[in-house]
Motif scaffolding. Sequence first.
Motif, short mmCIF file in Angstrom:
data_model
loop_
_atom_site.label_atom_id
_atom_site.label_comp_id
_atom_site.label_asym_id
_atom_site.label_seq_id
_atom_site.Cartn_x
_atom_site.Cartn_y
_atom_site.Cartn_z
N GLU A 1 25.52 0.14 -31.40
CA GLU A 1 24.22 -0.07 -31.08
C GLU A 1 24.07 -0.90 -29.66
O GLU A 1 22.82 -1.29 -29.33
CB GLU A 1 23.72 -1.02 -32.18
CG GLU A 1 23.46 -0.22 -33.43
CD GLU A 1 23.19 -1.48 -34.69
OE1 GLU A 1 23.07 -2.37 -34.59
OE2 GLU A 1 23.06 -0.66 -35.95
N HIS A 2 25.44 -1.14 -29.09
CA HIS A 2 25.17 -1.81 -27.84
C HIS A 2 26.06 -1.23 -26.79
O HIS A 2 26.96 -1.92 -26.09
CB HIS A 2 25.78 -3.35 -28.15
CG HIS A 2 24.99 -4.35 -29.04
ND1 HIS A 2 23.54 -4.90 -28.67
CD2 HIS A 2 25.26 -4.35 -30.58
CE1 HIS A 2 23.11 -5.42 -29.93
NE2 HIS A 2 23.95 -5.32 -31.06
N LEU A 3 25.74 -0.17 -26.42
CA LEU A 3 26.13 0.63 -25.44
C LEU A 3 26.39 -0.14 -24.03
O LEU A 3 25.45 -0.40 -23.71
CB LEU A 3 25.84 1.95 -25.39
CG LEU A 3 25.75 2.82 -26.55
CD1 LEU A 3 25.12 4.22 -26.40
CD2 LEU A 3 27.18 3.23 -26.97
N GLY A 4 27.62 0.04 -23.54
CA GLY A 4 27.57 -0.74 -22.34
C GLY A 4 28.11 -2.00 -22.51
O GLY A 4 28.27 -2.69 -21.19
N SER A 5 27.95 -2.74 -23.71
CA SER A 5 28.42 -4.05 -23.61
C SER A 5 29.91 -3.97 -24.19
O SER A 5 30.16 -3.13 -24.65
CB SER A 5 27.56 -4.82 -25.03
OG SER A 5 26.18 -4.91 -24.37
N SER A 6 30.26 -5.33 -24.46
CA SER A 6 31.90 -5.39 -25.04
C SER A 6 31.70 -5.10 -26.41
O SER A 6 30.43 -5.09 -27.04
CB SER A 6 32.32 -6.80 -24.77
OG SER A 6 31.29 -7.87 -25.58
N TRP A 7 32.59 -4.76 -27.10
CA TRP A 7 32.96 -4.53 -28.51
C TRP A 7 32.37 -5.82 -29.31
O TRP A 7 32.27 -5.38 -30.62
CB TRP A 7 34.06 -3.75 -28.94
CG TRP A 7 35.37 -4.78 -28.70
CD1 TRP A 7 36.09 -4.70 -27.54
CD2 TRP A 7 35.86 -5.57 -29.58
NE1 TRP A 7 37.00 -5.75 -27.76
CE2 TRP A 7 36.93 -6.06 -28.98
CE3 TRP A 7 35.53 -5.94 -31.03
CZ2 TRP A 7 37.82 -7.05 -29.62
CZ3 TRP A 7 36.56 -6.88 -31.66
CH2 TRP A 7 37.32 -7.72 -30.93
N TYR A 8 32.70 -6.83 -28.87
CA TYR A 8 32.60 -8.02 -29.80
C TYR A 8 31.27 -8.53 -29.42
O TYR A 8 30.62 -8.53 -28.38
CB TYR A 8 33.70 -8.91 -29.47
CG TYR A 8 34.05 -9.17 -28.11
CD1 TYR A 8 33.44 -10.14 -27.39
CD2 TYR A 8 34.87 -8.38 -27.45
CE1 TYR A 8 33.49 -10.50 -26.09
CE2 TYR A 8 35.25 -8.85 -26.08
CZ TYR A 8 34.53 -9.67 -25.44
OH TYR A 8 34.86 -10.01 -24.11
#
Length: 93
Positions: free
Chosen positions: A68-75
């Motif tokens: 749900e947060h493409l382009g962000s870190s996985w955490y």
Amino acid sequence: MSEIFVMYELDQPAAARSSAATSPAEERPVVRVHAANAAPGSSTTPGPRTMCGRDTFAMGTASWKPSEHLGSSWYTPKYAQLVCAQCDAVMEI
């Protein structure tokens, strides 16, 4: 790639108290943040092991979903300093 779950390794619960004033739902501090694949055949349940091989059974599942947060870190950015280095290395591949 399957759904990735952010898993919280939580601090051990405090010793049992005789006081009834302590809520059983009391939040436990996050000790380490791990990543886990979805359980086989599911997209809503984390698998039994994290990317670094730890058991997910006693861990909490974060509401943060990398998909749900493409382009962000996985955490979750809030816990960036607590990310498991082994899980992070696997997620970088």
